[in-house]
Design an enzyme around this catalytic site. Sequence first.
Site, PDB file in Angstrom:
ATOM      1  N   TYR A  53     -25.008  16.413  12.406  1.00  0.00           N
ATOM      2  CA  TYR A  53     -25.719  15.502  11.503  1.00  0.00           C
ATOM      3  C   TYR A  53     -27.181  15.527  11.917  1.00  0.00           C
ATOM      4  CZ  TYR A  53     -27.368  11.134   9.376  1.00  0.00           C
ATOM      5  OH  TYR A  53     -28.080  10.197   8.669  1.00  0.00           O
ATOM      6  N   ASP A  94     -24.285  17.732   7.514  1.00  0.00           N
ATOM      7  CA  ASP A  94     -25.416  17.156   6.790  1.00  0.00           C
ATOM      8  C   ASP A  94     -26.695  17.604   7.483  1.00  0.00           C
ATOM      9  OD1 ASP A  94     -27.356  15.640   5.598  1.00  0.00           O
ATOM     10  OD2 ASP A  94     -26.461  13.696   6.066  1.00  0.00           O
ATOM     11  N   ASN A  96     -29.675  17.512   6.035  1.00  0.00           N
ATOM     12  CA  ASN A  96     -30.766  16.634   5.580  1.00  0.00           C
ATOM     13  C   ASN A  96     -32.002  17.382   5.105  1.00  0.00           C
ATOM     14  OD1 ASN A  96     -30.436  13.791   5.339  1.00  0.00           O
ATOM     15  ND2 ASN A  96     -30.016  13.649   7.531  1.00  0.00           N
ATOM     16  N   ASP A 212     -23.585   9.300  -2.883  1.00  0.00           N
ATOM     17  CA  ASP A 212     -23.813   9.625  -1.484  1.00  0.00           C
ATOM     18  C   ASP A 212     -23.293  11.034  -1.231  1.00  0.00           C
ATOM     19  OD1 ASP A 212     -23.513   8.926   1.800  1.00  0.00           O
ATOM     20  OD2 ASP A 212     -25.174   8.016   0.724  1.00  0.00           O
ATOM     21  N   HIS A 213     -22.827  11.337  -0.023  1.00  0.00           N
ATOM     22  CA  HIS A 213     -22.468  12.710   0.313  1.00  0.00           C
ATOM     23  C   HIS A 213     -21.026  13.043  -0.061  1.00  0.00           C
ATOM     24  CE1 HIS A 213     -26.074  13.653   2.802  1.00  0.00           C
ATOM     25  NE2 HIS A 213     -26.096  12.344   2.949  1.00  0.00           N
TER      26      HIS A 213
END
Length: 225
Positions: A53, A94, A96, A212-213
């Site tokens: 993450y 993720d 980002n 969201d994800h």
Amino acid sequence: TVTATVTATVTVSGGERARTARVTAGIGECDDEGRALVLSFEGATPLDVLCVYVPNSGDGLKRLDYRIGEWDPALAAWVDKRHADGAHVVVVGDLNVAHLDADIWNWGESPSKNTAIGKNAGTTPQERASFSKLLDGGSEEPRLVDAFRACHPDAAGCFSYWSVRSNGRPVNRGLRLDYTLVSRQIAESGTGSAEWGLHDAYILDECNERGDHCPVGITLVRPRP
């Protein structure tokens, strides 16, 4: 307290030879926030699957310098070390960042819109360039390959994140922030240069109807003896 969950699937086929060896935490640097787990598989060519993450640059881009100045170089250094040790690598989670224009739902509407998009965490020119550097590795051969784009180069409207606040999911106004990245040899497995081969990479957007994800996944295969 902020809790974040990275949801991803990694499927490895190839019989008993593809057994799990160990799970370790961290990449050796920038580990104080507990953002990385490594799942290692044994074999003639070891395979490390890094579930990660990546830090968000935050409101006002307050963590942008940390993201591109410390975290991204640390991740690149970890990948380079594993490659130097003879392992192949998968990075999943993720990350980002919306790397390509196609990874941003409203990119290209107008020059002013593009400028505004570039001021938000995950879509800044700095983050996108840093991600390119992570993939390229500064040499003629790429360090890592975006597995989804390798398998589906012409895919459009494929996102892994939609803002809940703006109700983006029903109309597919999203970003692709979640990735499966693989060592070049895995992506080029058709040449016979890798013990581990890329079969498919995918986005499980049907698993998220509210925003969201959503999960992303990858399937690797190993040749039968």
